[in-house]
Scaffold this motif. Structure first.
Motif, PDB file in Angstrom:
ATOM      1  N   ASP A  84      38.473   2.392  82.006  1.00 23.05           N
ATOM      2  CA  ASP A  84      37.364   2.897  81.193  1.00 23.05           C
ATOM      3  C   ASP A  84      37.746   3.131  79.739  1.00 23.05           C
ATOM      4  N   LEU A  85      38.870   3.768  79.512  1.00 24.38           N
ATOM      5  CA  LEU A  85      39.279   4.087  78.148  1.00 24.38           C
ATOM      6  C   LEU A  85      39.617   2.831  77.351  1.00 24.38           C
ATOM      7  N   MET A  86      40.263   1.881  77.995  1.00 23.78           N
ATOM      8  CA  MET A  86      40.600   0.639  77.322  1.00 23.78           C
ATOM      9  C   MET A  86      39.330  -0.157  77.001  1.00 23.78           C
ATOM     10  N   ARG A  87      38.371  -0.128  77.923  1.00 28.00           N
ATOM     11  CA  ARG A  87      37.102  -0.817  77.687  1.00 28.00           C
ATOM     12  C   ARG A  87      36.344  -0.160  76.532  1.00 28.00           C
ATOM     13  N   ASP A  88      36.332   1.178  76.489  1.00 25.45           N
ATOM     14  CA  ASP A  88      35.663   1.881  75.396  1.00 25.45           C
ATOM     15  C   ASP A  88      36.289   1.541  74.052  1.00 25.45           C
ATOM     16  N   ASP A  89      37.618   1.450  74.012  1.00 26.10           N
ATOM     17  CA  ASP A  89      38.280   1.080  72.767  1.00 26.10           C
ATOM     18  C   ASP A  89      37.933  -0.342  72.354  1.00 26.10           C
ATOM     19  N   ILE A 139      23.345  -0.699  70.829  1.00 26.11           N
ATOM     20  CA  ILE A 139      23.393  -0.880  72.281  1.00 26.11           C
ATOM     21  C   ILE A 139      24.816  -0.674  72.795  1.00 26.11           C
ATOM     22  N   LEU A 140      25.775  -1.256  72.102  1.00 23.04           N
ATOM     23  CA  LEU A 140      27.172  -1.108  72.508  1.00 23.04           C
ATOM     24  C   LEU A 140      27.652   0.325  72.344  1.00 23.04           C
ATOM     25  N   TYR A 141      27.193   0.998  71.300  1.00 25.74           N
ATOM     26  CA  TYR A 141      27.565   2.397  71.064  1.00 25.74           C
ATOM     27  C   TYR A 141      27.157   3.268  72.240  1.00 25.74           C
ATOM     28  N   ARG A 142      25.983   3.015  72.785  1.00 23.02           N
ATOM     29  CA  ARG A 142      25.500   3.802  73.920  1.00 23.02           C
ATOM     30  C   ARG A 142      26.321   3.563  75.182  1.00 23.02           C
ATOM     31  N   ALA A 143      27.011   2.433  75.258  1.00 24.40           N
ATOM     32  CA  ALA A 143      27.805   2.100  76.444  1.00 24.40           C
ATOM     33  C   ALA A 143      29.166   2.789  76.454  1.00 24.40           C
ATOM     34  N   ILE A 144      29.549   3.419  75.351  1.00 27.67           N
ATOM     35  CA  ILE A 144      30.857   4.068  75.259  1.00 27.67           C
ATOM     36  C   ILE A 144      30.776   5.462  75.881  1.00 27.67           C
ATOM     37  N   HIS A 145      31.717   5.767  76.779  1.00 28.27           N
ATOM     38  CA  HIS A 145      31.713   7.043  77.484  1.00 28.27           C
ATOM     39  C   HIS A 145      32.683   8.064  76.897  1.00 28.27           C
ATOM     40  N   ALA A 146      33.773   7.620  76.316  1.00 29.80           N
ATOM     41  CA  ALA A 146      34.781   8.545  75.780  1.00 29.80           C
ATOM     42  C   ALA A 146      34.219   9.254  74.546  1.00 29.80           C
ATOM     43  N   SER A 147      34.195  10.575  74.603  1.00 33.43           N
ATOM     44  CA  SER A 147      33.574  11.346  73.522  1.00 33.43           C
ATOM     45  C   SER A 147      34.311  11.193  72.200  1.00 33.43           C
ATOM     46  N   TRP A 148      35.628  11.109  72.217  1.00 32.18           N
ATOM     47  CA  TRP A 148      36.368  11.002  70.962  1.00 32.18           C
ATOM     48  C   TRP A 148      36.164   9.643  70.301  1.00 32.18           C
ATOM     49  N   ILE A 149      35.922   8.595  71.104  1.00 33.92           N
ATOM     50  CA  ILE A 149      35.622   7.281  70.517  1.00 33.92           C
ATOM     51  C   ILE A 149      34.220   7.298  69.929  1.00 33.92           C
ATOM     52  N   ARG A 150      33.285   7.944  70.616  1.00 37.14           N
ATOM     53  CA  ARG A 150      31.917   8.073  70.076  1.00 37.14           C
ATOM     54  C   ARG A 150      31.928   8.849  68.760  1.00 37.14           C
ATOM     55  N   GLN A 203      30.729   7.618  65.109  1.00 42.05           N
ATOM     56  CA  GLN A 203      29.758   8.387  64.333  1.00 42.05           C
ATOM     57  C   GLN A 203      30.277   8.679  62.934  1.00 42.05           C
ATOM     58  N   ARG A 204      31.564   8.953  62.831  1.00 43.20           N
ATOM     59  CA  ARG A 204      32.164   9.213  61.514  1.00 43.20           C
ATOM     60  C   ARG A 204      32.194   7.947  60.669  1.00 43.20           C
ATOM     61  N   ASP A 205      32.554   6.819  61.297  1.00 40.94           N
ATOM     62  CA  ASP A 205      32.665   5.554  60.560  1.00 40.94           C
ATOM     63  C   ASP A 205      31.306   4.926  60.258  1.00 40.94           C
ATOM     64  N   HIS A 206      30.360   5.088  61.179  1.00 38.47           N
ATOM     65  CA  HIS A 206      29.031   4.458  61.034  1.00 38.47           C
ATOM     66  C   HIS A 206      27.947   5.483  61.397  1.00 38.47           C
ATOM     67  N   PRO A 207      27.622   6.379  60.478  1.00 34.87           N
ATOM     68  CA  PRO A 207      26.671   7.455  60.805  1.00 34.87           C
ATOM     69  C   PRO A 207      25.274   6.954  61.169  1.00 34.87           C
ATOM     70  N   THR A 208      24.914   5.753  60.792  1.00 35.59           N
ATOM     71  CA  THR A 208      23.581   5.238  61.119  1.00 35.59           C
ATOM     72  C   THR A 208      23.401   4.994  62.610  1.00 35.59           C
ATOM     73  N   LEU A 209      24.489   4.864  63.352  1.00 37.14           N
ATOM     74  CA  LEU A 209      24.386   4.599  64.789  1.00 37.14           C
ATOM     75  C   LEU A 209      24.095   5.846  65.615  1.00 37.14           C
ATOM     76  N   SER A 210      24.400   7.010  65.098  1.00 39.41           N
ATOM     77  CA  SER A 210      24.243   8.228  65.888  1.00 39.41           C
ATOM     78  C   SER A 210      22.797   8.696  66.000  1.00 39.41           C
ATOM     79  N   SER A 211      21.911   8.121  65.230  1.00 40.83           N
ATOM     80  CA  SER A 211      20.511   8.557  65.300  1.00 40.83           C
ATOM     81  C   SER A 211      19.736   7.869  66.378  1.00 40.83           C
TER      82      SER A 211
END
Length: 117
Positions: A69-74, A94-105, A109-117
């Motif tokens: 899971d973690l490797m896939r999220d990365d 769509i891909l952002y929503r598929a990530i489960h690891a909170s620290w990767i999300r 969000q920090r790198d691309h704030p437009t995706l978090s909305s």
């Protein structure tokens, strides 16, 4: 007259995968694909856009086969970065929503704030 013959460039994402990839090899291949395709993603040329789309598709297909899971999220995080370079926010979202690891999300969000909305 082979000197003037056009040679087509073989991209890493067009190379066949001869054997099943392990998680580490798959993540490494996705990293290489995203790195190689970032130049094509940043251009608005139709041919380069098609190269980006092929690269993203192959990277997503490889990422789906990663069992850790973690490797896939990365790996998906890298693909999201490629999509954002190409201004493909729909796919990135769509891909952002598929990530489960909170620290990767949080990193996305920090790198691309437009995706978090």
């Amino acid at each position: 007259m082979r000197w003037f013959a056009r040679t087509t460039r073989n991209d890493i994402w067009d190379e066949p995968i001869e054997s099943p990839l392990g998680d580490i090899d798959a993540a490494e291949r996705i990293r290489a694909i995203c790195h190689a395709a970032s130049a094509a993603a940043s251009r608005s040329d139709k041919r380069e856009s098609e190269r980006y789309e092929r690269a993203a598709k192959v990277a997503m297909e490889i990422a789906m086969k990663i069992s850790d899971d973690l490797m896939r999220d990365d790996a998906v995080h890298r693909i999201v970065g490629l999509c954002m370079t190409a201004n493909d926010t729909k796919t990135a979202q769509i891909l952002y929503r598929a990530i489960h690891a909170s620290w990767i999300r949080e990193t996305i969000q920090r790198d691309h704030p437009t995706l978090s909305s």
